[in-house]
Motif scaffolding. Structure first.
Motif, mmCIF file in Angstrom:
data_model
loop_
_atom_site.group_PDB
_atom_site.id
_atom_site.type_symbol
_atom_site.label_atom_id
_atom_site.label_comp_id
_atom_site.label_asym_id
_atom_site.label_seq_id
_atom_site.Cartn_x
_atom_site.Cartn_y
_atom_site.Cartn_z
ATOM 1 N N LEU A 56 22.969 -78.305 -23.365
ATOM 2 C CA LEU A 56 21.602 -78.454 -23.271
ATOM 3 C C LEU A 56 20.859 -79.631 -24.031
ATOM 4 N N SER A 62 26.057 -76.100 -27.866
ATOM 5 C CA SER A 62 26.371 -76.215 -26.194
ATOM 6 C C SER A 62 27.300 -77.420 -26.047
ATOM 7 N N THR A 80 21.649 -76.288 -29.129
ATOM 8 C CA THR A 80 21.759 -77.441 -28.479
ATOM 9 C C THR A 80 22.982 -78.047 -28.960
ATOM 10 N N LEU A 130 17.626 -81.145 -25.902
ATOM 11 C CA LEU A 130 16.282 -80.708 -26.727
ATOM 12 C C LEU A 130 15.525 -81.988 -27.187
#
Length: 144
Positions: free
Chosen positions: A88, A69, A66, A90
Motif C-alpha cells: 500500500l 504491507s 501501509t 499512503l
C-alpha cells in the motif's frame, strides 16, 4: 499573454474531485466507524489507542497498514487477470502542524523485520567475501 505575476487574478473556488466544491477548512472530515476499531487485531488496536482524536487514530491505522504491507513480499494474488501485491502507498496532505509527523512512528512497527534483513544481508555478504577469497586463492594456486 498577460503578465500573470503582477495581475490580480480572480479567486478560484475550490473544487473537489468529481466536480463538487471542496468542504470548508473547518468542516469535520469523515472517520472510520467504531466497528472498524472493534475488529482490529491487537497490534493495530494498540497502535490506534495512541490516537488523540478520531482523525489521529485513523491516520495511525492507515500508516500502520501501509508500513506492515511492506513486509508482505511473498504474498500475491490475481485481480483482473493480473498478479498484484498487497503493498500500500499512503499520501497525506494537510496543513502544517496537523499531526502528519506522527506517521513516522508507524515505521517502528517494521524495525524488527528491517533489523533481521540487515543481519541476513551482512551474513550473506561475509559468506560471499569468504567464498570469493577462497575462489581467488584456488585460482592463483591452480594457475602456477
Amino acid at each position: 499573454m498577460p503578465n500573470c505575476q503582477n495581475a490580480k487574478l480572480p479567486e478560484a473556488s475550490p473544487v473537489a474531485p468529481g466536480g463538487s466544491t471542496a468542504t470548508p477548512a473547518d468542516a469535520e472530515l469523515p472517520v472510520f466507524p467504531d466497528e472498524v476499531y472493534a475488529s482490529l487485531p491487537r497490534l493495530l488496536d494498540d497502535v490506534c489507542s495512541y490516537g488523540i482524536s478520531s482523525e489521529d487514530s485513523d491516520m495511525l491505522l492507515l500508516g500502520s497498514l501501509t508500513a506492515l504491507s511492506s513486509c508482505l513480499t511473498q504474498v500475491t494474488g490475481i485481480y483482473g487477470q493480473r498478479q498484484v501485491c498487497p503493498n500500500l502507498f499512503l499520501f497525506v496532505s494537510a496543513q502544517a502542524s496537523a499531526g502528519k509527523g506522527r506517521l513516522t512512528l508507524c515505521r517502528h512497527l517494521v524495525d524488527v523485520v528491517h533489523a533481521d534483513l540487515r543481519r541476513r544481508n551482512r551474513q550473506e555478504w561475509e559468506e560471499y567475501r569468504r567464498e570469493k577469497s577462497l575462489y581467488e586463492k584456488n585460482k592463483r594456486q591452480g594457475g602456477r
